[in-house]
Design an enzyme around this catalytic site. Sequence first.
Site, mmCIF file in Angstrom:
data_model
loop_
_atom_site.group_PDB
_atom_site.id
_atom_site.type_symbol
_atom_site.label_atom_id
_atom_site.label_comp_id
_atom_site.label_asym_id
_atom_site.label_seq_id
_atom_site.Cartn_x
_atom_site.Cartn_y
_atom_site.Cartn_z
ATOM 1 C CE1 TYR A 109 1.410 2.199 8.856
ATOM 2 C CE2 TYR A 109 0.279 3.786 10.245
ATOM 3 C CZ TYR A 109 0.335 3.045 9.086
ATOM 4 O OH TYR A 109 -0.663 3.152 8.167
ATOM 5 C CG HIS A 119 -5.908 1.908 6.752
ATOM 6 N ND1 HIS A 119 -6.081 0.655 6.225
ATOM 7 C CD2 HIS A 119 -7.068 2.208 7.408
ATOM 8 C CE1 HIS A 119 -7.288 0.204 6.552
ATOM 9 N NE2 HIS A 119 -7.897 1.122 7.267
ATOM 10 N NE ARG A 173 -1.555 1.641 3.714
ATOM 11 C CZ ARG A 173 -1.374 1.434 5.012
ATOM 12 N NH1 ARG A 173 -1.982 0.454 5.636
ATOM 13 N NH2 ARG A 173 -0.553 2.197 5.710
HETATM 14 C C1 LIG Z 1 -13.672 -7.093 12.119
HETATM 15 C C2 LIG Z 1 -12.933 -5.803 11.988
HETATM 16 N N1 LIG Z 1 -11.980 -5.473 12.879
HETATM 17 C C3 LIG Z 1 -11.329 -4.295 12.792
HETATM 18 C C4 LIG Z 1 -11.605 -3.405 11.785
HETATM 19 C C5 LIG Z 1 -10.879 -2.053 11.710
HETATM 20 N N2 LIG Z 1 -9.996 -2.024 10.557
HETATM 21 C C6 LIG Z 1 -10.380 -1.518 9.362
HETATM 22 S S1 LIG Z 1 -9.268 -1.768 8.176
HETATM 23 C C7 LIG Z 1 -8.189 -2.543 9.227
HETATM 24 C C8 LIG Z 1 -6.910 -3.110 8.693
HETATM 25 C C9 LIG Z 1 -7.162 -4.072 7.566
HETATM 26 O O1 LIG Z 1 -5.976 -4.611 7.091
HETATM 27 P P1 LIG Z 1 -5.946 -5.603 5.867
HETATM 28 O O2 LIG Z 1 -6.974 -6.663 6.050
HETATM 29 O O3 LIG Z 1 -4.561 -6.039 5.670
HETATM 30 O O4 LIG Z 1 -6.469 -4.751 4.634
HETATM 31 P P2 LIG Z 1 -5.778 -3.457 4.010
HETATM 32 O O5 LIG Z 1 -6.421 -2.273 4.655
HETATM 33 O O6 LIG Z 1 -4.323 -3.545 4.254
HETATM 34 O O7 LIG Z 1 -6.143 -3.502 2.561
HETATM 35 C C10 LIG Z 1 -8.724 -2.577 10.506
HETATM 36 C C11 LIG Z 1 -8.075 -3.154 11.683
HETATM 37 C C12 LIG Z 1 -12.611 -3.780 10.870
HETATM 38 N N3 LIG Z 1 -12.971 -2.975 9.858
HETATM 39 N N4 LIG Z 1 -13.241 -4.977 10.978
#
Ligand SMILES: Cc1ncc(C[n+]2csc(CCOP(=O)(O)OP(=O)(O)O)c2C)c(N)n1
Lengths: 352, 352, 326, 326
Positions: free
Chosen positions: B261, B252, B248
């Site tokens: 970070y 985020h 990415r």
């Molecule tokens: C069940 C759940 N827990 C926590 C979150 C909060 N949250 C949103 S995005 C994220 C990180 C997601 O990381 P990843 O799955 O690697 O996807 P990326 O954003 O890197 O594409 C978190 C912790 C959420 N949306 N759903």
Amino acid sequence: MERRELLDASGALAPGIDPPLDAASTLGALELMLLSKLVDERAFSLQRQGRMGTYSAVRGQEASVVGSCLPLDPGTDWIVPQYRELPALLRHGLSIEGILSYWKGNSEAARIPEGVKVLPPQIGLAAQLPHAVGLAWGLKLQADPGVVMTFVGDGGSSEGDFHEALNLAGVRKAPVVFVLQNNGWAISTPRSKQSAAKSFAERGAGYGVPSVLVDGNDLFAVAQASAEAVARARAGEGPTLIETQTYRLGAHNTADDPSKYVDTDEKLSWEQLDPIPRVVSHLRAQGALTDEDLAGIEERNRNEVDRAIEALGAVRPPLPESLFDHVWSQPDVRLLRQREEILHTAAKGVQR
Amino acid sequence: MERRELLDASGALAPGIDPPLDAASTLGALELMLLSKLVDERAFSLQRQGRMGTYSAVRGQEASVVGSCLPLDPGTDWIVPQYRELPALLRHGLSIEGILSYWKGNSEAARIPEGVKVLPPQIGLAAQLPHAVGLAWGLKLQADPGVVMTFVGDGGSSEGDFHEALNLAGVRKAPVVFVLQNNGWAISTPRSKQSAAKSFAERGAGYGVPSVLVDGNDLFAVAQASAEAVARARAGEGPTLIETQTYRLGAHNTADDPSKYVDTDEKLSWEQLDPIPRVVSHLRAQGALTDEDLAGIEERNRNEVDRAIEALGAVRPPLPESLFDHVWSQPDVRLLRQREEILHTAAKGVQR
Amino acid sequence: MTVMTMIEAIRSTIREEMLRDEKVMVLGQDIGKLGGVFRATEGLQAEFGEERIVDMPLAEASIVGSAIGLSLAGMNPIAELQFMGFTHQAYHQIVPQLARFRYRSQGRFTTPVTIRAPFGGGVRAPELHSDAIEAQFTHVPGLQVVMPSTPAEAKGLLTTAVRGEDPVLFCEPLKGYRLVKGEVPEGEHTIPFGRLRVAREGRDVTLFAWSAAVQLAEKAAAALADEGISAQVVDLRTLVPLDVDGIREAVASTGRAVVVHEAPLTSGFGAEVVSTIQEEAFYSLEAPVLRVTAPDVPYPNIGIEETFLPAVDRVVAAARKAVSAR
Amino acid sequence: MTVMTMIEAIRSTIREEMLRDEKVMVLGQDIGKLGGVFRATEGLQAEFGEERIVDMPLAEASIVGSAIGLSLAGMNPIAELQFMGFTHQAYHQIVPQLARFRYRSQGRFTTPVTIRAPFGGGVRAPELHSDAIEAQFTHVPGLQVVMPSTPAEAKGLLTTAVRGEDPVLFCEPLKGYRLVKGEVPEGEHTIPFGRLRVAREGRDVTLFAWSAAVQLAEKAAAALADEGISAQVVDLRTLVPLDVDGIREAVASTGRAVVVHEAPLTSGFGAEVVSTIQEEAFYSLEAPVLRVTAPDVPYPNIGIEETFLPAVDRVVAAARKAVSAR
Ligand SMILES: Cc1ncc(C[n+]2csc(CCOP(=O)(O)OP(=O)(O)O)c2C)c(N)n1
Ligand SMILES: Cc1ncc(C[n+]2csc(CCOP(=O)(O)OP(=O)(O)O)c2C)c(N)n1
Ligand SMILES: [Mg+2]
Ligand SMILES: [Mg+2]
């Protein structure tokens, strides 16, 4: 993945293999396996007599359970059970009557004594696994030498908690040993419908958790794999997943009727692989077990079980007021008032 | 597990490899990647101007997303997204203004048009995976030729739903392709703290689901792996797990500050691996892309995005009364009365 | 006394408890370098290290489940769930596990875990981030549900939560994180659970609320004062344990009551408050107790959340109705 | 009319719906050869095949989650969760997913899933098997919560559930499975949701109940009749949607009410019923509405469950108190 097998169905050791347990330990293990079998039988008849609630027997899986727990030190290590690990709990310090009290419905009498490092049985499948990881991690944080062993079934391993727990254990290098008892069935659901994985042990790699596949009806193979895993955990090298391939020779529990779903051939062929006779044959072949020895073990076990069942019968049933204990460290007013109202009605004799 | 790589960072093909996409398809893919990048930029500025809610950019992951979706037929196949797959959704039939409406907070305007085979974005991480499996299984039961592609992140893959969904897909041989976009981070949580597994692709074996590991910044590697997976699914051979290793390049989402970070070196080194320039270099080297072509693409994209943002601006904000729609097929009396009371107060102008 | 936002009060409370007791640790998503998505743990990993402020894999059930295990090992874990909407993923570890460990084990094992979970609307968060679902945890014997409304309350209640033996779901209002500033007592400050707080005195009607809705009730009370209605505002503070005696006294003093909460009406915790009022104070009641809540619809997308959330006018209207009844 | 147990009524209803609509399928644990741990699907796999009666891996969230997907593909799935206590594991698929698909997609997608879940005490089941946790699902807009009390009710309500477009949590009382026999209409039999049923006429007090507690209320009413108190018994049938008008009418006719349920008191659905009564019928009320429920403790081990469960005497005592008030 290759399956570890040391003792074949006839009780012969694979060529060039030293037994991982000496004769005395093997005898001790056999005695525990036989005790477990006897408790199972008696618990079933108690249930049939209406003197016991639902009970799940270990029968057929004695090598898997006993072999796993042998390397544990009850003084430092913890067991986080599912519900089918009776002999491991006995070895770790619980009494037969304590364990049976739980299934009889008396949690008060089943209270784990202080100092015994065992958690209560788990009914919510796989929910115990993150507890085991947290407990192991907590011991590690406090430089406690303890290792945690936890059990889960082939069925329970399909729950999300399995995944989350193993993944976390890998990341935290927690001193935990996951014993996945694959007994071929989750109630009536066969292994083939539980997962398309070649083996459950394959799953370790997806978490960075080393894993082993063993013949779960082979006391030596299980004990050896478990000893290695416990040693690794103790040495700070983190978790291990052990899949023990075994078979539940009886019903899922006292309410189950396996004739509805198990075919007789399958059952017969597994009876040939019964874990107990092969330990007996092995010891006999070694000259470490005579008929008299066996009779002695059986008599000791019978006495012990008789004593336990008597003790169980003498246990005071839980008092109605105990319903309200242990919800909180201090009950709140609302609960105290409910207690009063309900016990007041109960005192007058309740109609249902 | 070996990682599939076809196009290197300089845009050169590995020796002896035929490109899995012809020049026209590659050009189309490039145009979509560039469009995605432009939408990302514009959505961020809209957010900064207060005209958009939280938005998560695809930037850096364009090859991973576009390469995955290329083998899908929007007429028969389904996409079950997480929230970071904009170009795949565009290709499948959603409009830019439709997608952005959702992030702007207008679900009414973001309604997926009839016939477009895409589910709404998923906020509860990994919760979409069992839906994708069920959908694929349902298509199979009805002999529908459709294949389902679903996306999940390295973070989301730690959820129990990931495990349960892959395991079920394996058992049911559901025609579903799981694209696990491992972009190195889950918000601020690095891959190394997410799992101790060597790769996420290792997990497939634990479910009997074939899996592939690919360079996710390599359009060709992704497209090839995805084409194989879609073909397998279409042929009734069941699910596949594809891990695309990508990065990415931005925050985020619009609320995040990665400087807290991410270390600069890491980011710089991944910028060298940007998926877009390597497609450009490859096409240029093939003589399939001139400066004018590129300028043409960029102009078309700009026009398209300008049009879309204008359309977005013209979208009617959701009406207060729409709050009460679509809870049920038929609202009950209680909801109708609540509607009346609230709209009545709202009509008088609300103080907060 | 220092003036702080709620998020600052929470951060400094966590820090003080970590200094006081080395068994206190925090588990959560993005709580390390990032300091949490709302910065509740900002700077704490630098101070206490990666073993005590732990960035967890993205799996809520294992955050709670391992916190249970850590507590069994003698640690005192605070688990941060990023949003209360994601407690759903951990529901099976919270409800039948965490809350029952003491009961199931007949007091042999205790699980002093504090779960912190932010929630609540009006901050333009994506779907599932704002839902007020506290009521789904109030039907769970063994779990305390705590709802601070101000920075000082957050400090006092969080300190009690961390030091207590029983598990706590500590629900933090997103809207109050930065918006509401207030004086926070320095040093030791604990607030006992199960004792409501009268946030504003009043004679004509009692407005019951918790968390961010307390501010809503206060605004309504101010507006009501302008029309000559004297509204008492009661902050329940903890839903479990519930201050049934305090509720009775409050209602006895005014004879009329309105319950305000952000969650939808049906089976919101307002229902329990209304039932308790009418059980405890039926004969003091001069009018039906009214509920001002969100409607029975899922939390909507942000373009429309203002219509969803209970508004001051609706509280004022309800209070007026209660006062004019009969 | 045929006399059947509830489990027979459920089985024959599933069978009829499967015969009527080939999109109807059942997913669950042990529902194939075994026919379900309570035999609700006995014989159905033999009749309809393994593709329509599907033994699932042991993972509740994926049973519900894949049922959502199947319904999106045009199937009409019935998901059996072995015990309601294990809905916890699927909570994140039921509450924020299943219940909201229509809303989140603005009506573009519907998820006509029926979840069947047995629950309730008095059958000497192990821990977590008996818990009455229906209230935890009544705060979830988009999910209908249905509580049959007799075999005929089970047929009529289950048929409506399967045929309807909105998701349903269909809660089946374990105690009623075999104990209660009753006449069940043959052929087409549907009961609309949101309309309560007067199970027994009465003038002096209304006893509100649902599921197995209806039988308890009926027993209490019989006992009350002996002392000259005429108790009306109301079976709410569906908690969501709730028959608010029917509740008002019932209370208006007697002026006194008692709500009876098996779940613990705090935030049980009784709270919603009491609140609704006092909102809708405050001026008809002659006495506080009382709740007779289990106490606020976790469902205990079987040695003590009789003390936990609401008993006839407690209902009788409450009704007496309601009638003699003022
Ligand atoms: C069940 C759940 N827990 C926590 C979150 C909060 N949250 C949103 S995005 C994220 C990180 C997601 O990381 P990843 O799955 O690697 O996807 P990326 O954003 O890197 O594409 C978190 C912790 C959420 N949306 N759903
Ligand atoms: C979460 C959950 N779901 C369902 C059940 C009901 N149930 C009890 S035992 C069992 C089968 C367990 O199989 P397995 O994990 O293989 O263990 P085994 O009984 O074979 O030792 C099921 C489905 C349960 N106890 N918990
Ligand atoms: Mg098994
Ligand atoms: Mg990621």
